[in-house]
Design a protein around this motif. Structure first.
Motif, short mmCIF file in Angstrom:
data_model
loop_
_atom_site.label_atom_id
_atom_site.label_comp_id
_atom_site.label_asym_id
_atom_site.label_seq_id
_atom_site.Cartn_x
_atom_site.Cartn_y
_atom_site.Cartn_z
N GLU A 65 0.84 -1.19 0.00
CA GLU A 65 0.00 0.00 0.00
C GLU A 65 0.88 1.25 0.00
OE1 GLU A 65 -2.37 0.38 3.47
OE2 GLU A 65 -3.41 2.17 2.78
N VAL A 66 0.61 2.14 -0.95
CA VAL A 66 1.36 3.38 -1.03
C VAL A 66 0.89 4.33 0.06
CG1 VAL A 66 1.82 5.41 -2.44
CG2 VAL A 66 1.75 3.16 -3.51
N GLN A 67 1.84 4.87 0.78
CA GLN A 67 1.50 5.83 1.82
C GLN A 67 2.50 6.99 1.83
OE1 GLN A 67 1.15 3.85 5.63
NE2 GLN A 67 -1.03 3.50 5.31
N LEU A 68 1.98 8.17 2.09
CA LEU A 68 2.80 9.35 2.32
C LEU A 68 2.36 9.93 3.65
CD1 LEU A 68 2.79 11.15 -1.14
CD2 LEU A 68 4.75 10.08 -0.04
N GLN A 69 3.31 10.18 4.50
CA GLN A 69 3.00 10.71 5.82
C GLN A 69 3.71 12.05 6.01
OE1 GLN A 69 0.91 9.39 8.33
NE2 GLN A 69 1.24 11.45 9.13
N ALA A 70 2.93 13.11 6.10
CA ALA A 70 3.49 14.43 6.35
C ALA A 70 3.42 14.74 7.83
CB ALA A 70 2.72 15.49 5.55
N SER A 71 4.47 15.37 8.33
CA SER A 71 4.52 15.72 9.75
C SER A 71 5.32 17.00 9.93
CB SER A 71 5.15 14.58 10.55
OG SER A 71 6.48 14.34 10.11
N GLY A 72 5.26 17.54 11.13
CA GLY A 72 6.07 18.70 11.45
C GLY A 72 5.33 20.01 11.52
N GLY A 73 4.06 19.99 11.23
CA GLY A 73 3.30 21.24 11.32
C GLY A 73 3.11 21.67 12.76
N GLY A 74 2.59 22.87 12.93
CA GLY A 74 2.36 23.37 14.28
C GLY A 74 2.09 24.86 14.28
N LEU A 75 2.14 25.42 15.47
CA LEU A 75 1.92 26.84 15.67
C LEU A 75 3.26 27.52 15.95
CD1 LEU A 75 0.08 29.32 16.22
CD2 LEU A 75 -0.06 28.52 18.60
N VAL A 76 3.52 28.59 15.22
CA VAL A 76 4.78 29.30 15.38
C VAL A 76 4.52 30.79 15.23
CG1 VAL A 76 5.37 29.12 12.92
CG2 VAL A 76 7.20 29.32 14.62
N GLN A 77 5.35 31.59 15.85
CA GLN A 77 5.21 33.04 15.71
C GLN A 77 5.80 33.51 14.40
OE1 GLN A 77 6.96 34.79 19.25
NE2 GLN A 77 4.96 34.79 20.28
N SER A 78 5.35 34.65 13.95
CA SER A 78 5.89 35.25 12.74
C SER A 78 7.40 35.40 12.87
CB SER A 78 5.23 36.62 12.53
OG SER A 78 5.71 37.22 11.36
N GLY A 79 8.10 35.03 11.82
CA GLY A 79 9.56 35.04 11.83
C GLY A 79 10.18 33.74 12.27
N GLY A 80 9.38 32.83 12.75
CA GLY A 80 9.88 31.55 13.23
C GLY A 80 10.09 30.54 12.11
N SER A 81 10.45 29.33 12.50
CA SER A 81 10.76 28.27 11.54
C SER A 81 10.06 26.97 11.89
CB SER A 81 12.28 28.01 11.51
OG SER A 81 12.99 29.15 11.09
N LEU A 82 9.80 26.19 10.88
CA LEU A 82 9.30 24.83 11.03
C LEU A 82 9.94 23.97 9.95
CD1 LEU A 82 5.43 25.27 11.54
CD2 LEU A 82 7.04 24.42 13.25
N ARG A 83 10.09 22.71 10.21
CA ARG A 83 10.54 21.78 9.17
C ARG A 83 9.51 20.67 9.02
NH1 ARG A 83 15.83 17.83 8.62
NH2 ARG A 83 14.73 16.67 10.25
N LEU A 84 8.94 20.60 7.83
CA LEU A 84 7.99 19.54 7.52
C LEU A 84 8.74 18.35 6.95
CD1 LEU A 84 5.11 21.55 5.79
CD2 LEU A 84 5.50 21.15 8.23
N ALA A 85 8.25 17.16 7.24
CA ALA A 85 8.82 15.93 6.71
C ALA A 85 7.72 15.13 6.00
CB ALA A 85 9.44 15.10 7.82
N CYS A 86 8.10 14.48 4.93
CA CYS A 86 7.17 13.64 4.16
C CYS A 86 7.84 12.30 3.94
CB CYS A 86 6.85 14.31 2.83
SG CYS A 86 5.84 13.30 1.70
N THR A 87 7.34 11.27 4.58
CA THR A 87 7.93 9.94 4.48
C THR A 87 7.06 9.03 3.63
OG1 THR A 87 8.95 10.19 6.66
CG2 THR A 87 8.75 7.95 5.80
N GLY A 88 7.67 8.36 2.68
CA GLY A 88 6.95 7.49 1.78
C GLY A 88 7.18 6.02 2.07
N SER A 89 6.18 5.22 1.78
CA SER A 89 6.30 3.77 1.90
C SER A 89 5.40 3.11 0.87
CB SER A 89 5.92 3.30 3.31
OG SER A 89 4.58 3.62 3.61
N GLY A 90 5.74 1.88 0.51
CA GLY A 90 4.92 1.15 -0.44
C GLY A 90 5.22 1.45 -1.89
N PHE A 91 6.26 2.23 -2.15
CA PHE A 91 6.67 2.51 -3.52
C PHE A 91 8.16 2.82 -3.53
CE2 PHE A 91 7.13 7.17 -3.33
CZ PHE A 91 6.44 7.47 -2.17
#
Length: 129
Positions: free
Chosen positions: A1-27
């Motif tokens: 089964e093909v799956q993509l899992q995105a993570s890393g979102g959240g609440l941050v103040q203006s000027g801040g940083s976040l790193r999103l990750a996308c992990t794949g499986s099944g392909f």
């Protein structure tokens, strides 16, 4: 089964940083280009970043150039979206997508949603002012 899992979102103040990750499986991760999109209520899905497996073809939307960086780690079957200097207008649900590179024009159209065949669930990014 093909799956993509995105993570890393959240609440941050203006000027801040976040790193999103996308992990794949099944392909075979290295056979697919990966794209990042975002969408808010009542708006079309916007392509903001994309990259082929070799990194030869990349895309960054003008609205995020100089602030966002996309990368891929084949060993971890994961793509990343580093988001710096976030602004309130970056608030959205962010999605990652995967599309086969062979036999398609995806590498030249990394910002086009219908070029991708697999989609993960979104992750919410909220930037407060």
């Amino acid at each position: 089964e093909v799956q993509l899992q995105a993570s890393g979102g959240g609440l941050v103040q203006s000027g801040g940083s976040l790193r999103l990750a996308c992990t794949g499986s099944g392909f075979t991760f290295d056979d697919y280009a990966i794209g990042w999109f975002r969408q808010g209520p009542g708006r079309a899905r916007e392509g903001i970043a994309g990259m082929t497996s070799s990194g030869e073809h990349t895309y960054l939307a003008d609205s995020v150039k100089g602030r966002f960086t996309m990368s891929r780690d084949s060993a971890k079957k994961t793509a990343y979206l580093q988001m710096d200097n976030l602004k309130p207008e970056d608030t959205d649900v962010y999605y990652c997508a995967a599309g086969p590179e062979r036999g398609s024009s995806l590498r030249l159209r990394l910002w086009v949603p219908y070029e991708y065949t697999e989609w993960g669930r979104g992750t919410q990014v909220t930037v407060s002012s």
